[in-house]
Design a protein around this motif. Sequence first.
Motif, short mmCIF file in Angstrom:
data_model
loop_
_atom_site.label_atom_id
_atom_site.label_comp_id
_atom_site.label_asym_id
_atom_site.label_seq_id
_atom_site.Cartn_x
_atom_site.Cartn_y
_atom_site.Cartn_z
N PHE A 132 0.86 -1.18 0.00
CA PHE A 132 0.00 0.00 0.00
C PHE A 132 0.90 1.23 0.00
CE2 PHE A 132 -2.49 3.33 2.03
CZ PHE A 132 -3.61 3.31 1.22
N ARG A 133 1.01 1.86 -1.16
CA ARG A 133 1.96 2.95 -1.33
C ARG A 133 1.23 4.29 -1.48
NH1 ARG A 133 3.31 -0.78 -4.98
NH2 ARG A 133 2.80 0.61 -6.67
N THR A 134 1.29 5.08 -0.45
CA THR A 134 0.85 6.47 -0.51
C THR A 134 1.92 7.29 0.20
OG1 THR A 134 -0.36 6.41 1.59
CG2 THR A 134 -1.61 5.83 -0.40
N GLU A 135 1.79 8.58 0.10
CA GLU A 135 2.76 9.45 0.76
C GLU A 135 2.77 9.19 2.27
OE1 GLU A 135 3.42 14.23 1.25
OE2 GLU A 135 2.63 13.49 -0.67
N ARG A 136 1.57 9.02 2.83
CA ARG A 136 1.48 8.76 4.28
C ARG A 136 2.06 7.41 4.68
NH1 ARG A 136 -4.58 10.81 4.88
NH2 ARG A 136 -4.15 13.01 5.09
N SER A 137 1.77 6.38 3.89
CA SER A 137 2.22 5.03 4.27
C SER A 137 3.72 4.87 4.17
CB SER A 137 1.52 3.98 3.41
OG SER A 137 1.98 4.02 2.08
N GLU A 138 4.37 5.69 3.39
CA GLU A 138 5.82 5.57 3.20
C GLU A 138 6.62 6.46 4.15
OE1 GLU A 138 6.29 6.31 -0.98
OE2 GLU A 138 5.74 4.26 -1.50
N LYS A 139 5.96 7.11 5.10
CA LYS A 139 6.67 8.00 6.03
C LYS A 139 7.58 7.27 6.99
CE LYS A 139 3.85 12.00 5.73
NZ LYS A 139 4.15 13.33 5.97
N SER A 140 7.18 6.07 7.43
CA SER A 140 8.02 5.30 8.34
C SER A 140 7.70 3.82 8.18
CB SER A 140 7.78 5.73 9.79
OG SER A 140 6.53 5.26 10.24
N TRP A 151 -12.61 2.63 -2.31
CA TRP A 151 -12.99 2.73 -0.89
C TRP A 151 -11.88 2.18 0.00
CZ3 TRP A 151 -13.91 -1.31 2.61
CH2 TRP A 151 -14.46 -0.93 3.84
N VAL A 152 -11.25 1.06 -0.38
CA VAL A 152 -10.16 0.47 0.41
C VAL A 152 -9.00 1.46 0.52
CG1 VAL A 152 -8.34 -1.30 0.40
CG2 VAL A 152 -10.71 -1.95 -0.02
N ILE A 153 -8.66 2.11 -0.58
CA ILE A 153 -7.55 3.07 -0.58
C ILE A 153 -7.87 4.24 0.35
CG2 ILE A 153 -6.29 4.75 -1.99
CD1 ILE A 153 -6.65 2.70 -4.33
N VAL A 154 -9.05 4.80 0.22
CA VAL A 154 -9.45 5.94 1.06
C VAL A 154 -9.51 5.53 2.53
CG1 VAL A 154 -11.35 7.54 1.55
CG2 VAL A 154 -10.66 7.12 -0.82
#
Length: 110
Positions: free
Chosen positions: A41-49, A100-103
């Motif tokens: 699951f790659r988003t800006e938030r998920s890749e923070k740590s 919906w899963v992504i959001v």
Amino acid sequence: MDLLHLLDLFFNHSLIGLLLLIFGVVYKIFPPKNINVFYGFRTERSEKSKEVWDKSNIYCAKKIIEVGMFLTILGAINLIVLPKMYSLFSIIAAGSLLIWVIVKTDKFIS
């Protein structure tokens, strides 16, 4: 209608749900170990740590399994209600639920 024909129709109607269910289970058993550009699951938030990465991927796998089960059941119901509309119906339902899963996952980690 014989049993083989009925099973064939069920798999046609529920194929996207079954595939998502299988993918979700594999994703849960083999989550991505590290932040990468290929799998997870790659988003800006998920890749923070690494902690957020792990948390988001576990949650996303759970939601994909839920969506897969829901679409499989919905496909079976659709087989009875709208037997000739399965392709369009399945694509619209799957696309909407994956968005919906992504959001939902992105909100979970925020």
